[in-house]
Design an enzyme around this catalytic site. Structure first.
Site, PDB file in Angstrom:
ATOM      1  CD  GLU A  47       1.350   3.579   6.141  1.00 39.83           C
ATOM      2  OE1 GLU A  47       1.408   2.360   5.677  1.00 39.83           O
ATOM      3  OE2 GLU A  47       0.720   3.907   6.901  1.00 39.83           O
ATOM      4  CE  LYS A 129       2.463  -1.751   6.068  1.00 40.08           C
ATOM      5  NZ  LYS A 129       1.037  -1.023   6.249  1.00 40.08           N
ATOM      6  CB  CYS A 163       1.626   1.425   9.365  1.00 41.23           C
ATOM      7  SG  CYS A 163       0.004   1.688   9.701  1.00 41.23           S
TER       8      CYS A 163
END
Length: 333
Positions: A47, A129, A163
């Site tokens: 990430e 995200k 995540c």
């Protein structure tokens, strides 16, 4: 369907450079070369690996984090730009699909962004995200539904989430309805402690089972020197250790290779794509096991707009809703 294709996959767990994006980029290109030497056709990085995950935001009060945040702005990745060009060229040269996490700078805002490069070198997916987690909300802006897409690549249908997006079942389901074959998950690693790695293992294995796809998961790694550089406080240092679980999972929820929970390395495993059909024969969450007349997903996949043209503003509420949203049934008709 997938047939009996065999895809060799790689997942990288390496340390970034905490000062210069160019040095982290060099590590990315080196890892692509190393994976290629082992016959890998797809590689996944952690990430926001370039320039680095903002570990400082987890241990530094907002009032004193300004300098580190501005430094991240200086090193962040513009898409497209020199860094994406270099990665795309290396993907083309090595005939490899590359999934890379970056801190993307879009003028005055940073985003947690996942990039998917096809083996041709083309950038086929850029997604942000949708909800930064906890401390991350001080660092990144929010993404939108336009990135909840599965990309057609040389190795198959590739989806990605970052995540704790994996704790959003509707985000995962949006990719499942697009019949992803290889799911690429990215976590920061070297964060929170061992419990993070344990939770991660449950999460990625469950998605593999539920989606009936392979999962390639990559987490980052901090050296002891880097941890000491981030903070000299032993209590805070505990929050920068553990939390690593680089892994490759089959549609049956099994590890295809021993996961990497500490240190640097690149995992490589062969994905027998016939296992997708084997799993879905028993339980296809977006097919014969679904009940679309009872349950469906409402997904707004239009890019966020900061300026609404007059032509749209003058539409009725119903027309706007019809334009901006659609229902994704669990079964294709």
């Amino acid at each position: 369907m997938a047939g009996s294709r065999i895809i060799r996959a790689a997942a990288a767990q390496i340390a970034p450079d905490l000062h210069e994006a160019s040095k982290t980029l060099a590590r990315v290109l080196e890892a692509i070369d190393e994976a290629a030497s082992q016959g890998a056709e797809i590689i996944v990085f952690p990430e926001t690996f370039v320039p680095y995950y903002p570990y400082f935001s987890f241990i530094t009060p907002a009032m004193t984090a300004g300098a580190a945040h501005l430094k991240l702005y200086e090193q962040a990745v513009v898409v497209p730009g020199p860094i994406t060009h270099a990665v795309g060229e290396r993907a083309r040269l090595r005939n490899m699909v590359v999934v890379l996490g970056v801190n993307e700078r879009d003028y005055g805002t940073l985003y947690n962004t996942q990039l998917v490069f096809d083996a041709s070198g083309e950038l086929v997916l850029k997604r942000r995200k949708i909800t930064p987690t906890y401390h991350e909300r001080m660092i990144w802006g929010q993404g939108d539904g336009s990135g909840l897409k599965v990309a057609e690549t040389r190795v198959g249908r590739v989806g990605a989430l970052a995540c704790w997006e994996h704790y959003n079942p509707l985000a995962r389901y949006s990719l499942m309805t697009q019949h992803e074959e290889i799911h690429c998950s990215q976590f920061p690693g070297s964060l929170v402690g061992p419990i993070f790695a344990e939770q991660m293992d449950v999460t990625i294995r469950h998605h593999a089972l539920e989606s009936g796809c392979f999962v390639i998961n990559a987490t980052g790694w901090l050296t002891e020197a880097q941890i000491n550089e981030l903070t000299a406080d032993p209590a805070l240092q505990k929050g920068l250790r553990g939390g690593c679980n680089t892994a490759i999972i089959s549609p049956e929820g099994r590890h295809l290779v021993t996961p990497l929970t500490e240190g640097e390395g690149i995992l490589v495993a062969d994905l027998d794509m016939a296992l997708i059909t084997k799993r879905k024969r028993m339980m296809d969450s977006v097919g014969h096991y679904a009940r679309p007349e009872l349950l469906s997903l409402r997904l707004d996949d239009t890019p966020a707009r900061y300026v609404i043209p007059h032509s749209i503003e003058s539409e009725t509420e119903g027309e706007r809703d019809a334009e901006r949203t659609h229902f994704t049934p669990a079964i294709d008709h």
